[in-house]
Design a protein around this motif. Structure first.
Motif, PDB file in Angstrom:
ATOM      1  N   CYS A 454      -3.878  74.186 111.422  1.00 14.58           N
ATOM      2  CA  CYS A 454      -4.009  73.778 110.023  1.00 14.58           C
ATOM      3  C   CYS A 454      -5.363  73.107 109.771  1.00 14.58           C
ATOM      4  CB  CYS A 454      -2.868  72.827 109.654  1.00 14.58           C
ATOM      5  SG  CYS A 454      -2.790  72.390 107.914  1.00 14.58           S
ATOM      6  N   GLU A 455      -5.891  72.436 110.791  1.00 14.66           N
ATOM      7  CA  GLU A 455      -7.166  71.730 110.650  1.00 14.66           C
ATOM      8  C   GLU A 455      -8.369  72.609 110.967  1.00 14.66           C
ATOM      9  OE1 GLU A 455      -6.306  68.496 113.290  1.00 14.66           O
ATOM     10  OE2 GLU A 455      -5.707  67.156 111.643  1.00 14.66           O
ATOM     11  N   GLY A 456      -8.124  73.907 111.226  1.00 13.86           N
ATOM     12  CA  GLY A 456      -9.231  74.841 111.389  1.00 13.86           C
ATOM     13  C   GLY A 456      -9.577  75.229 112.804  1.00 13.86           C
ATOM     14  N   ALA A 457      -8.788  74.857 113.787  1.00  9.11           N
ATOM     15  CA  ALA A 457      -9.063  75.225 115.176  1.00  9.11           C
ATOM     16  C   ALA A 457      -9.015  76.740 115.338  1.00  9.11           C
ATOM     17  CB  ALA A 457      -8.057  74.563 116.109  1.00  9.11           C
ATOM     18  N   SER A 458      -9.720  77.246 116.333  1.00  7.66           N
ATOM     19  CA  SER A 458      -9.684  78.687 116.611  1.00  7.66           C
ATOM     20  C   SER A 458      -8.444  79.017 117.436  1.00  7.66           C
ATOM     21  CB  SER A 458     -10.931  79.109 117.386  1.00  7.66           C
ATOM     22  OG  SER A 458     -10.911  78.572 118.696  1.00  7.66           O
ATOM     23  N   PHE A 459      -8.101  80.292 117.464  1.00  6.89           N
ATOM     24  CA  PHE A 459      -6.947  80.729 118.244  1.00  6.89           C
ATOM     25  C   PHE A 459      -7.187  80.445 119.728  1.00  6.89           C
ATOM     26  CE2 PHE A 459      -3.563  83.606 119.629  1.00  6.89           C
ATOM     27  CZ  PHE A 459      -2.609  83.360 118.656  1.00  6.89           C
ATOM     28  N   GLU A 460      -8.433  80.614 120.184  1.00  4.15           N
ATOM     29  CA  GLU A 460      -8.772  80.318 121.576  1.00  4.15           C
ATOM     30  C   GLU A 460      -8.546  78.835 121.885  1.00  4.15           C
ATOM     31  OE1 GLU A 460     -10.596  82.117 119.524  1.00  4.15           O
ATOM     32  OE2 GLU A 460     -10.258  84.077 120.460  1.00  4.15           O
TER      33      GLU A 460
END
Length: 518
Positions: A454-460
């Motif tokens: 939700c805070e914008g982290a990447s899938f990796e």
């Protein structure tokens, strides 16, 4: 395949069926599919130079649409695909599963190691199917495959227009032959319906249906139909058994089981022989019983063809046992005939106690839960108790990700930065109020993943802090998005809540998670 040794490797199995590829190689564990694919990949390369070029083209096209498609976790799969080998299980990201399926459809995969989910809902036939084992873990114990499970997978063997027959192979371990199932299509287990009475079921019926319609719904569902059909079959079988027993009874004369009857005398002789053994001779009452039997045997013996009576008596015993089994099953069905009505009223009473309904009138909580289809009571209380209303978006995502989530045995994630104790306290409060466990399922385990996304982290970034596989993380986030959409509908005229949930949903519905296919 016994000539392959006591426990042939997958390489030996493939070598033995080389003339009958492509093959679906079924195994019961995600890690096992990957392990066997890598094992085969060290020995085999099925593709020609032209086929390799075609595979590379499809891989490059897929990566252009899905950057980082393979990532560090699936680098081995990329190499295996270029050899005509692949694995497929629920832990793969949807885009990867789609790529594997496309390559298989285009006959660029010769051996596909897969779990049983590949045989459900997709139509990908093969020249052969192979079973690495016929035992599986069902969540409680290791057991043999059911007939219907076996044939669901075995039925993939044989491609119309290509194969005259489909071939099915089982890798047999000579040390444990008894663990290999031997299956018959005539013994495929029936599939039984099961009506789940959830709070949404009760609320919807109360809101939309009359009493008469509710009763008809509860009585005419598939499960009850199957029970009534089974009751009719049982009564028919019982009638046949009773008829046969009556016919057998006509073989016996009026002196049956009297001292003159050979049937009784044979039975008494066996008992006397047993009581005469040294370990029973000194038991209390043994001497008196032996004398009683000898006295009975001194009576006049009826002169008759008693062997006919012996055969009839044996048949009678078999039929009496069958009658007992049928009667027990019939009584069990009759005891449970009104289970759904009882369960419906139990949930209705619970909803009244929780102020969701007043009789047939839905109260605010009930009107809200009417639009939910998962953990209705828990989600409604999260909103009405102010736990997620007007809260930080990442916190709300963290809380909702754990709704209806049951962690696996070895699943781990990084700890969540948010304080989730209010949710745990709510779950405990619902328990004390009598809410059944299956209506308050929640886990904190996936919270950190949903919050970070939700805070914008990447899938990796997510995969780096969890043991969950890509497909599991994808499924987790999609389920959270769907739950947010349900809450939006339930919000109705509550514009603030609706917009809050919509904003969080849009924050989650992005990048890889928003891509349903290639």
């Amino acid at each position: 395949m016994a000539n392959l040794g006591s426990s042939p490797s997958c390489v030996e199995v493939v070598q033995a069926i080389e003339e009958h590829l492509p093959a679906l190689y079924f195994t019961f564990g995600r890690a096992k599919t990957e392990l066997l694919a890598e094992e085969l990949g060290r020995e085999w390369d099925f593709l020609t130079a032209g086929e390799k070029r075609r595979v590379n083209e499809l891989i490059i096209g897929a990566e252009e649409k899905n950057p980082g498609l393979f990532g560090p976790r699936r680098a081995n799969l990329r190499l295996l695909l270029q050899q005509g080998i692949a694995y497929h299980h629920a832990g793969l990201a949807p885009a990867l599963k789609d790529l594997v399926e496309r390559l298989y459809e285009q006959r660029l995969i010769y051996v596909l190691f897969c779990t049983e989910t590949f045989a459900v809902g997709v139509n990908f036939p093969a020249a052969s199917t192979v079973f690495d084992t016929c035992r599986k873990w069902d969540g409680r114990e290791f057991r043999s495959l059911l007939n219907r499970e076996f044939f669901q997978m075995a039925g993939r063997a044989g491609r119309r227009g290509y194969d005259a027959v489909g071939r099915v192979y089982i890798r047999m371990d000579q040390k444990y032959i008894e663990q290999t199932g031997f299956y018959s299509e005539k013994q495929v287990e029936p599939v039984y319906g099961r009506l789940m009475i959830s709070p949404n079921t009760v609320l919807s019926l109360i809101y939309w249906k009359t009493d008469e319609e509710i009763n008809r719904y509860l009585e005419q569902n598939l499960s009850n139909y199957q029970k009534r059909r089974e009751e009719r079959q049982l009564r028919q079988e019982l009638a046949v058994v009773e008829q046969k027993l009556a016919g057998i009874g006509q073989h016996f004369c009026q002196e049956i089981y009297t001292p003159a009857c050979q049937l009784l005398r044979l039975k008494l002789k066996k008992e006397l022989q047993s009581l005469s053994r040294s370990r029973k001779r000194r038991r209390p009452g043994s001497k008196e019983r032996r004398e009683e039997i000898r006295h009975i045997l001194k009576a006049r013996q009826r002169d008759c063809n008693y062997r006919l009576c012996v055969e009839a008596s044996q048949q009678q015993t078999v039929l009496q046992d069958k009658r007992s089994r049928l009667s027990r099953r019939l009584r069990a069905l009759e005891r449970h005939a009104r289970d759904y009505e009882v369960e419906f009223n139990r949930v209705w009473d619970l909803l009244e106690a929780l102020d969701y309904v007043d009789g047939r009138q839905l109260l605010p909580r009930g009107l809200f839960a009417l639009h939910l289809h998962v953990q209705e009571i828990l989600v409604t209380e999260l909103v009405f108790n102010g736990i997620i209303r007007d809260q930080d978006p990442a916190f709300v995502a963290a809380v909702l990700a754990g709704v209806d989530y049951i962690p696996g045995r070895d699943e781990t994630t990084a700890p969540c930065a948010y304080d989730l104790s209010p949710v745990a306290a709510l779950v405990e409060e619902l328990r004390q109020m009598g809410v059944p466990e299956h209506f308050r399922v929640w886990s904190p385990l996936p919270a950190a993943l949903a919050a970070a996304w939700c805070e914008g982290a990447s899938f990796e970034n997510l995969l780096a802090v969890t043991s969950l596989q890509e497909g599991d993380v994808f499924s987790l986030l999609r389920r959270t998005i769907d739950l947010l959409r349900q809450i939006e509908r339930a919000a109705g005229q509550d514009v603030v809540l609706r917009r809050q949930m919509e904003s969080i949903r849009r924050a989650l519905d992005r990048d890889e998670v928003a891509v349903l296919g290639i």
